[in-house]
Design an enzyme around this catalytic site. Sequence first.
Site, PDB file in Angstrom:
ATOM      1  N   ASP A   1      13.603 -26.998  22.163  1.00  7.86           N
ATOM      2  CA  ASP A   1      14.868 -28.572  22.530  1.00  7.86           C
ATOM      3  C   ASP A   1      14.706 -28.709  24.113  1.00  7.86           C
ATOM      4  O   ASP A   1      15.799 -27.945  24.939  1.00  7.86           O
ATOM      5  CB  ASP A   1      15.912 -28.882  22.105  1.00  7.86           C
ATOM      6  CG  ASP A   1      16.376 -30.528  21.719  1.00  7.86           C
ATOM      7  OD1 ASP A   1      15.479 -31.265  22.320  1.00  7.86           O
ATOM      8  OD2 ASP A   1      17.523 -30.579  21.216  1.00  7.86           O
TER       9      ASP A   1
ATOM     10  N   ARG B   1      14.707 -34.402  28.394  1.00  8.18           N
ATOM     11  CA  ARG B   1      16.122 -34.050  29.435  1.00  8.18           C
ATOM     12  C   ARG B   1      15.439 -33.410  30.584  1.00  8.18           C
ATOM     13  O   ARG B   1      16.066 -34.241  31.679  1.00  8.18           O
ATOM     14  CB  ARG B   1      16.886 -33.773  29.129  1.00  8.18           C
ATOM     15  CG  ARG B   1      17.683 -34.439  27.537  1.00  8.18           C
ATOM     16  CD  ARG B   1      18.864 -34.543  27.323  1.00  8.18           C
ATOM     17  NE  ARG B   1      17.974 -33.364  26.077  1.00  8.18           N
ATOM     18  CZ  ARG B   1      18.457 -32.712  25.064  1.00  8.18           C
ATOM     19  NH1 ARG B   1      20.019 -32.626  25.077  1.00  8.18           N
ATOM     20  NH2 ARG B   1      17.111 -31.731  24.139  1.00  8.18           N
TER      21      ARG B   1
ATOM     22  N   HIS C   1       6.621 -31.213  28.894  1.00  5.85           N
ATOM     23  CA  HIS C   1       6.195 -30.853  27.460  1.00  5.85           C
ATOM     24  C   HIS C   1       5.779 -29.783  28.117  1.00  5.85           C
ATOM     25  O   HIS C   1       4.949 -28.854  28.392  1.00  5.85           O
ATOM     26  CB  HIS C   1       5.255 -32.130  26.637  1.00  5.85           C
ATOM     27  CG  HIS C   1       6.514 -32.236  26.126  1.00  5.85           C
ATOM     28  ND1 HIS C   1       7.426 -32.459  25.800  1.00  5.85           N
ATOM     29  CD2 HIS C   1       6.561 -33.945  26.169  1.00  5.85           C
ATOM     30  CE1 HIS C   1       8.094 -33.608  25.042  1.00  5.85           C
ATOM     31  NE2 HIS C   1       6.962 -33.990  25.096  1.00  5.85           N
TER      32      HIS C   1
ATOM     33  N   THR D   1       7.696 -33.518  11.811  1.00  9.44           N
ATOM     34  CA  THR D   1       7.300 -35.047  10.931  1.00  9.44           C
ATOM     35  C   THR D   1       8.382 -36.133  11.724  1.00  9.44           C
ATOM     36  O   THR D   1       7.694 -37.087  11.571  1.00  9.44           O
ATOM     37  CB  THR D   1       7.911 -34.682   9.774  1.00  9.44           C
ATOM     38  OG1 THR D   1       7.294 -33.395   9.226  1.00  9.44           O
ATOM     39  CG2 THR D   1       7.418 -36.134   8.974  1.00  9.44           C
TER      40      THR D   1
ATOM     41  N   LEU E   1       1.980  -9.353  17.329  1.00 10.21           N
ATOM     42  CA  LEU E   1       2.690 -10.365  16.813  1.00 10.21           C
ATOM     43  C   LEU E   1       2.495 -11.143  15.467  1.00 10.21           C
ATOM     44  O   LEU E   1       1.281 -11.977  16.204  1.00 10.21           O
ATOM     45  CB  LEU E   1       3.706 -10.969  17.819  1.00 10.21           C
ATOM     46  CG  LEU E   1       3.912 -12.579  18.187  1.00 10.21           C
ATOM     47  CD1 LEU E   1       5.651 -12.145  17.406  1.00 10.21           C
ATOM     48  CD2 LEU E   1       3.996 -13.096  19.267  1.00 10.21           C
TER      49      LEU E   1
ATOM     50  N   ARG F   1      22.493 -28.061  15.970  1.00  8.82           N
ATOM     51  CA  ARG F   1      21.647 -28.751  14.610  1.00  8.82           C
ATOM     52  C   ARG F   1      20.443 -28.159  14.403  1.00  8.82           C
ATOM     53  O   ARG F   1      19.967 -27.464  15.067  1.00  8.82           O
ATOM     54  CB  ARG F   1      21.198 -31.105  15.085  1.00  8.82           C
ATOM     55  CG  ARG F   1      22.294 -31.620  15.457  1.00  8.82           C
ATOM     56  CD  ARG F   1      21.464 -32.532  15.958  1.00  8.82           C
ATOM     57  NE  ARG F   1      20.578 -33.058  16.233  1.00  8.82           N
ATOM     58  CZ  ARG F   1      21.047 -33.274  17.440  1.00  8.82           C
ATOM     59  NH1 ARG F   1      22.446 -33.619  17.980  1.00  8.82           N
ATOM     60  NH2 ARG F   1      20.148 -33.662  18.566  1.00  8.82           N
TER      61      ARG F   1
ATOM     62  N   GLU G   1      21.029 -16.479  11.649  1.00  4.59           N
ATOM     63  CA  GLU G   1      21.838 -15.564  12.871  1.00  4.59           C
ATOM     64  C   GLU G   1      21.630 -17.218  13.599  1.00  4.59           C
ATOM     65  O   GLU G   1      20.869 -17.367  14.221  1.00  4.59           O
ATOM     66  CB  GLU G   1      22.235 -14.444  12.908  1.00  4.59           C
ATOM     67  CG  GLU G   1      23.078 -13.456  12.283  1.00  4.59           C
ATOM     68  CD  GLU G   1      23.693 -13.477  12.201  1.00  4.59           C
ATOM     69  OE1 GLU G   1      24.814 -14.562  13.304  1.00  4.59           O
ATOM     70  OE2 GLU G   1      24.501 -13.426  10.924  1.00  4.59           O
TER      71      GLU G   1
HETATM   72  C1  FPP Z   1      11.287 -30.810  22.192  1.00  5.54           C
HETATM   73  O1  FPP Z   1      11.884 -31.828  23.177  1.00  5.54           O
HETATM   74  C2  FPP Z   1       9.629 -29.991  22.097  1.00  5.54           C
HETATM   75  C3  FPP Z   1       9.012 -31.110  21.544  1.00  5.54           C
HETATM   76  C4  FPP Z   1       9.248 -31.658  21.132  1.00  5.54           C
HETATM   77  C5  FPP Z   1       7.289 -30.329  21.932  1.00  5.54           C
HETATM   78  C6  FPP Z   1       7.448 -29.124  21.922  1.00  5.54           C
HETATM   79  C7  FPP Z   1       5.967 -29.019  22.956  1.00  5.54           C
HETATM   80  C8  FPP Z   1       5.477 -27.864  23.625  1.00  5.54           C
HETATM   81  C9  FPP Z   1       6.812 -26.942  24.374  1.00  5.54           C
HETATM   82  C10 FPP Z   1       4.471 -27.942  24.332  1.00  5.54           C
HETATM   83  C11 FPP Z   1       3.101 -27.179  23.278  1.00  5.54           C
HETATM   84  C12 FPP Z   1       3.476 -26.256  22.777  1.00  5.54           C
HETATM   85  C13 FPP Z   1       2.641 -25.336  22.292  1.00  5.54           C
HETATM   86  C14 FPP Z   1       3.190 -24.253  21.015  1.00  5.54           C
HETATM   87  C15 FPP Z   1       1.720 -24.918  22.894  1.00  5.54           C
HETATM   88  P1  FPP Z   1      12.454 -33.290  23.281  1.00  5.54           P
HETATM   89  O2  FPP Z   1      11.330 -33.728  23.654  1.00  5.54           O
HETATM   90  O3  FPP Z   1      12.866 -33.176  22.270  1.00  5.54           O
HETATM   91  O4  FPP Z   1      13.561 -32.916  24.743  1.00  5.54           O
HETATM   92  P2  FPP Z   1      14.286 -34.472  24.817  1.00  5.54           P
HETATM   93  O5  FPP Z   1      15.955 -33.523  23.262  1.00  5.54           O
HETATM   94  O6  FPP Z   1      14.913 -33.682  25.564  1.00  5.54           O
HETATM   95  O7  FPP Z   1      14.085 -35.043  24.430  1.00  5.54           O
END
Ligand code: FPP
Length: 251
Positions: free
Chosen positions: A25, A29, A42, A71, A136, A199, A212
């Site tokens: 997460d 931000r 991302h 989802t 892994l 959360r 944990e």
């Molecule tokens: C959450 O940050 C992250 C995501 C919803 C996407 C995660 C995806 C990647 C790290 C890239 C691709 C992954 C792989 C496995 C190749 P957010 O956008 O919810 O951040 P925020 O809470 O600050 O808005």
Amino acid sequence: MTLKEEYLNKIDKTRLPKHIAIIMDGNGRWAKQQGKERVYGHQHGVNAVREAAEGAGEIGIKYLTLYAFSTENWNRPKEEVDALMELLVKTIHAETATLNKSKVRLMAIGDLESLPPNCYKELLEAINETSQNNGLTLVLALSYSSRWEIVNAAKKIAEQVKQGKLDVNDINDKVFAANLTTKNIPDPELLIRTSGELRISNFLLWQCAYAEFCFLEKMWPEFKREDLFSAILDFQQRERRFGKTSEQVKI
Ligand code: FPP
């Protein structure tokens, strides 16, 4: 001694969590903090995925599950959803050879058929090409939510009862677990979430019954393998009682 070496020395390799799950997460931000668009976060999140997977492989973790797309994430602006899907396709395509070299087996959980056809195809190919690896197991949660998965399992079980293949009295937690998308994957013992949010966000609700939790302030793009090692150390210092008393588990 580097921080990494210090952690590696302290970790008891005989008491590693078999399965670690991560809620990645804070990409959006982090990008905003840098004055950039969310997609930039991302893109940098992919480096953190590499850190986590390499770190897990290095220390001998058997399963690592990453919450890559929920989802609920389908409700984000179309440009962001499209960019995330494109990033997934590109990353999976570019990393398959490295996964094979590192003996990583790729798996995925979630409503995979709801992914764009090119993404679904790329994913199935990578899963297939890495299926014989014995290092892994990297599990990507894509278009995943626990409530979707649990409702789906209930439907599958109801269908088996309706067809006379299963007696209602034989439904137990083993039968239920075998109808989840995580069947054959052990429950996570450690769940990590970055970005300071406290959360579980519809992630592995059934499977995390005894996990944990470790919450980190860092945003996902800043995550390094040292953070994984430090979370494992934290995990090893906790007493896991599974409903028993402290005296019982010390015997
Ligand atoms: C959450 O940050 C992250 C995501 C919803 C996407 C995660 C995806 C990647 C790290 C890239 C691709 C992954 C792989 C496995 C190749 P957010 O956008 O919810 O951040 P925020 O809470 O600050 O808005």
